[in-house]
Design a protein around this motif. Structure first.
Motif, PDB file in Angstrom:
ATOM      1  N   ILE A 120      12.853  48.934 -30.848  1.00 22.00           N
ATOM      2  CA  ILE A 120      12.771  49.669 -29.006  1.00 22.00           C
ATOM      3  C   ILE A 120      11.117  49.452 -28.809  1.00 22.00           C
ATOM      4  CG2 ILE A 120      14.462  52.182 -29.214  1.00 22.00           C
ATOM      5  CD1 ILE A 120      12.153  53.793 -30.435  1.00 22.00           C
ATOM      6  N   ALA A 121      10.506  48.860 -29.750  1.00 26.47           N
ATOM      7  CA  ALA A 121       9.177  48.203 -29.496  1.00 26.47           C
ATOM      8  C   ALA A 121       9.756  47.532 -28.393  1.00 26.47           C
ATOM      9  CB  ALA A 121       8.693  47.077 -30.319  1.00 26.47           C
ATOM     10  N   LYS A 122       7.877  47.365 -27.040  1.00 25.85           N
ATOM     11  CA  LYS A 122       7.698  47.019 -26.394  1.00 25.85           C
ATOM     12  C   LYS A 122       8.121  45.186 -26.621  1.00 25.85           C
ATOM     13  CE  LYS A 122       6.007  46.201 -21.341  1.00 25.85           C
ATOM     14  NZ  LYS A 122       5.006  46.941 -20.572  1.00 25.85           N
ATOM     15  N   VAL A 123       8.853  43.995 -25.826  1.00 23.62           N
ATOM     16  CA  VAL A 123       8.487  42.621 -26.192  1.00 23.62           C
ATOM     17  C   VAL A 123       7.802  42.191 -25.156  1.00 23.62           C
ATOM     18  CG1 VAL A 123       9.584  40.654 -26.716  1.00 23.62           C
ATOM     19  CG2 VAL A 123      10.558  42.781 -27.431  1.00 23.62           C
ATOM     20  N   HIS A 124       7.107  41.563 -25.648  1.00 28.06           N
ATOM     21  CA  HIS A 124       6.168  40.971 -24.509  1.00 28.06           C
ATOM     22  C   HIS A 124       6.384  39.066 -24.478  1.00 28.06           C
ATOM     23  CE1 HIS A 124       2.918  43.636 -24.834  1.00 28.06           C
ATOM     24  NE2 HIS A 124       3.268  44.171 -25.492  1.00 28.06           N
ATOM     25  N   LEU A 125       6.918  38.941 -23.023  1.00 29.16           N
ATOM     26  CA  LEU A 125       7.678  37.076 -22.125  1.00 29.16           C
ATOM     27  C   LEU A 125       7.153  36.994 -22.130  1.00 29.16           C
ATOM     28  CD1 LEU A 125      11.012  39.444 -20.659  1.00 29.16           C
ATOM     29  CD2 LEU A 125      10.827  38.809 -22.723  1.00 29.16           C
ATOM     30  N   PHE A 159      11.741  48.051 -15.803  1.00 30.71           N
ATOM     31  CA  PHE A 159      11.605  49.061 -17.292  1.00 30.71           C
ATOM     32  C   PHE A 159      11.137  48.042 -18.236  1.00 30.71           C
ATOM     33  CE2 PHE A 159      15.626  45.789 -16.170  1.00 30.71           C
ATOM     34  CZ  PHE A 159      15.696  45.777 -17.759  1.00 30.71           C
ATOM     35  N   ASP A 160      10.966  48.674 -18.987  1.00 35.45           N
ATOM     36  CA  ASP A 160       9.970  48.021 -20.432  1.00 35.45           C
ATOM     37  C   ASP A 160      11.503  47.511 -21.047  1.00 35.45           C
ATOM     38  OD1 ASP A 160       8.119  49.421 -19.753  1.00 35.45           O
ATOM     39  OD2 ASP A 160       8.347  51.190 -21.394  1.00 35.45           O
ATOM     40  N   VAL A 161      11.172  45.990 -21.449  1.00 33.56           N
ATOM     41  CA  VAL A 161      12.220  44.948 -21.674  1.00 33.56           C
ATOM     42  C   VAL A 161      12.120  45.097 -23.486  1.00 33.56           C
ATOM     43  CG1 VAL A 161      12.675  42.934 -22.424  1.00 33.56           C
ATOM     44  CG2 VAL A 161      11.666  43.374 -20.298  1.00 33.56           C
ATOM     45  N   THR A 162      12.734  46.141 -24.578  1.00 33.72           N
ATOM     46  CA  THR A 162      13.307  45.594 -25.640  1.00 33.72           C
ATOM     47  C   THR A 162      14.666  45.178 -26.131  1.00 33.72           C
ATOM     48  OG1 THR A 162      14.081  48.093 -25.293  1.00 33.72           O
ATOM     49  CG2 THR A 162      11.842  48.297 -25.792  1.00 33.72           C
ATOM     50  N   LEU A 163      14.406  45.043 -27.322  1.00 34.06           N
ATOM     51  CA  LEU A 163      16.064  44.726 -28.100  1.00 34.06           C
ATOM     52  C   LEU A 163      16.666  46.224 -27.191  1.00 34.06           C
ATOM     53  CD1 LEU A 163      17.879  42.733 -29.034  1.00 34.06           C
ATOM     54  CD2 LEU A 163      16.602  43.590 -31.031  1.00 34.06           C
ATOM     55  N   GLN A 164      16.733  47.473 -27.461  1.00 33.27           N
ATOM     56  CA  GLN A 164      17.709  47.887 -27.059  1.00 33.27           C
ATOM     57  C   GLN A 164      18.471  48.084 -25.950  1.00 33.27           C
ATOM     58  OE1 GLN A 164      16.932  51.759 -28.030  1.00 33.27           O
ATOM     59  NE2 GLN A 164      18.753  52.639 -27.475  1.00 33.27           N
ATOM     60  N   SER A 165      16.673  47.671 -25.219  1.00 37.24           N
ATOM     61  CA  SER A 165      17.529  47.685 -22.961  1.00 37.24           C
ATOM     62  C   SER A 165      18.036  46.607 -23.491  1.00 37.24           C
ATOM     63  CB  SER A 165      16.210  48.251 -22.507  1.00 37.24           C
ATOM     64  OG  SER A 165      15.492  46.390 -22.567  1.00 37.24           O
ATOM     65  N   ILE A 166      17.694  45.509 -23.367  1.00 40.59           N
ATOM     66  CA  ILE A 166      18.389  44.559 -23.512  1.00 40.59           C
ATOM     67  C   ILE A 166      20.002  44.055 -23.788  1.00 40.59           C
ATOM     68  CG2 ILE A 166      18.132  41.481 -23.168  1.00 40.59           C
ATOM     69  CD1 ILE A 166      16.261  42.586 -21.447  1.00 40.59           C
ATOM     70  N   THR A 167      20.461  44.711 -24.947  1.00 36.26           N
ATOM     71  CA  THR A 167      21.427  45.127 -25.791  1.00 36.26           C
ATOM     72  C   THR A 167      22.586  45.616 -24.935  1.00 36.26           C
ATOM     73  OG1 THR A 167      20.701  44.461 -27.552  1.00 36.26           O
ATOM     74  CG2 THR A 167      22.546  45.776 -27.471  1.00 36.26           C
ATOM     75  N   SER A 168      21.637  46.881 -24.368  1.00 39.54           N
ATOM     76  CA  SER A 168      22.749  47.879 -23.082  1.00 39.54           C
ATOM     77  C   SER A 168      22.844  47.122 -21.752  1.00 39.54           C
ATOM     78  CB  SER A 168      21.580  49.325 -22.899  1.00 39.54           C
ATOM     79  OG  SER A 168      20.724  50.089 -23.995  1.00 39.54           O
ATOM     80  N   LEU A 169      22.161  46.294 -21.733  1.00 37.57           N
ATOM     81  CA  LEU A 169      22.949  45.361 -19.541  1.00 37.57           C
ATOM     82  C   LEU A 169      23.851  45.053 -20.536  1.00 37.57           C
ATOM     83  CD1 LEU A 169      19.372  45.341 -18.098  1.00 37.57           C
ATOM     84  CD2 LEU A 169      21.104  46.106 -17.126  1.00 37.57           C
ATOM     85  N   GLU A 183      18.317  55.108 -22.899  1.00 40.64           N
ATOM     86  CA  GLU A 183      17.028  54.636 -22.192  1.00 40.64           C
ATOM     87  C   GLU A 183      15.962  54.952 -21.103  1.00 40.64           C
ATOM     88  OE1 GLU A 183      18.126  50.452 -24.119  1.00 40.64           O
ATOM     89  OE2 GLU A 183      18.888  52.786 -23.088  1.00 40.64           O
ATOM     90  N   GLU A 184      14.799  55.795 -20.714  1.00 37.48           N
ATOM     91  CA  GLU A 184      14.659  56.024 -19.920  1.00 37.48           C
ATOM     92  C   GLU A 184      14.282  55.081 -18.629  1.00 37.48           C
ATOM     93  OE1 GLU A 184      11.867  59.940 -18.305  1.00 37.48           O
ATOM     94  OE2 GLU A 184      11.712  59.517 -19.797  1.00 37.48           O
ATOM     95  N   SER A 185      13.215  53.983 -18.972  1.00 35.83           N
ATOM     96  CA  SER A 185      13.184  53.503 -18.025  1.00 35.83           C
ATOM     97  C   SER A 185      13.875  52.864 -17.246  1.00 35.83           C
ATOM     98  CB  SER A 185      11.910  52.268 -18.000  1.00 35.83           C
ATOM     99  OG  SER A 185      12.059  51.733 -19.057  1.00 35.83           O
ATOM    100  N   LEU A 186      15.266  52.399 -18.283  1.00 35.00           N
ATOM    101  CA  LEU A 186      16.329  51.911 -17.623  1.00 35.00           C
ATOM    102  C   LEU A 186      17.275  52.140 -17.498  1.00 35.00           C
ATOM    103  CD1 LEU A 186      18.727  48.508 -17.928  1.00 35.00           C
ATOM    104  CD2 LEU A 186      18.884  49.745 -19.896  1.00 35.00           C
ATOM    105  N   PHE A 187      17.295  53.246 -17.505  1.00 37.86           N
ATOM    106  CA  PHE A 187      18.066  54.856 -16.576  1.00 37.86           C
ATOM    107  C   PHE A 187      17.576  55.008 -15.496  1.00 37.86           C
ATOM    108  CE2 PHE A 187      19.032  59.091 -15.981  1.00 37.86           C
ATOM    109  CZ  PHE A 187      20.018  59.606 -15.762  1.00 37.86           C
TER     110      PHE A 187
END
Length: 195
Positions: A120-125, A159-169, A183-187
């Motif tokens: 759930i760490a934020k990833v800097h793209l 929203f905050d890009v994390t591995l979890q947020s992209i996997t959820s999408l 995840e709150e910001s994605l939600f």
């Protein structure tokens, strides 16, 4: 009570229905039905016959199957890029540590195998991957927006890009399965598209 439901926090539940006979009228392309339900506050339903809550909403959208498949492929590519960025940042951070091999081996412990926690760490793209993310998310926005014609491409990631947020999408746009997003910001971003 066997149909009772609990949601301890905000969550969106997504399911897909691929109808064999029921199709929206006047459509030639294959469409599938996205079914969604979400709650904005914790919910406990013990009696389905008398329950009502202002913090729960549900709905559905007809979405072209070809666009879903295309978007899922793009999200899969984005997820691979995020994983590579995370891996390269781990290599850089571990190279900067000055722990000796002996010290590392002394701290190793055998732990029973469990399903690994999603990162759930934020990833800097970097610039290239940020543009890729914006294109994917603009497509998500276009598919989920109530008025797609007014859906302009995104200029920033909402929203905050994390591995979890992209996997959820990625899971969200898999018509073979459903998913739950917490995840709150994605939600918050996704439910804003449903309004």
């Amino acid at each position: 009570e066997n149909r009772a439901a609990n949601a301890s926090d905000k969550e969106i539940n997504i399911q897909w229905y691929i109808p064999s006979l029921a199709k929206p009228s006047n459509d030639t392309e294959t469409k599938v039905l996205l079914l969604y339900a979400y709650n904005t506050e914790p919910v406990k339903i013990s009696n389905t016959k008398i329950f009502s809550s202002m913090s729960m909403s549900s709905g559905h959208l007809w979405i072209p199957l070809a666009r879903i498949i295309s978007l899922r492929e793009k999200l899969s590519d984005l997820k691979q890029q995020v994983e590579m960025l995370m891996q390269s940042s781990k290599i850089l951070s571990s190279a900067s540590e000055s722990t000796s091999f002996l010290e590392q081996s002394e701290t190793l412990k055998i732990i029973p195998s469990k399903k690994p926690k999603m990162n759930i760490a934020k990833v800097h793209l970097d610039e290239k991957n940020e543009e890729m993310a914006k294109r994917c998310l603009s497509e998500v926005k276009a598919l989920l927006s109530v008025v797609p014609a007014l859906s302009l491409p995104l200029t920033e990631i909402p929203f905050d890009v994390t591995l979890q947020s992209i996997t959820s999408l990625e899971d969200m746009f898999d018509p073979a399965t459903g998913c739950t997003i917490t995840e709150e910001s994605l939600f918050n971003w996704i439910i804003s598209l449903f309004h």
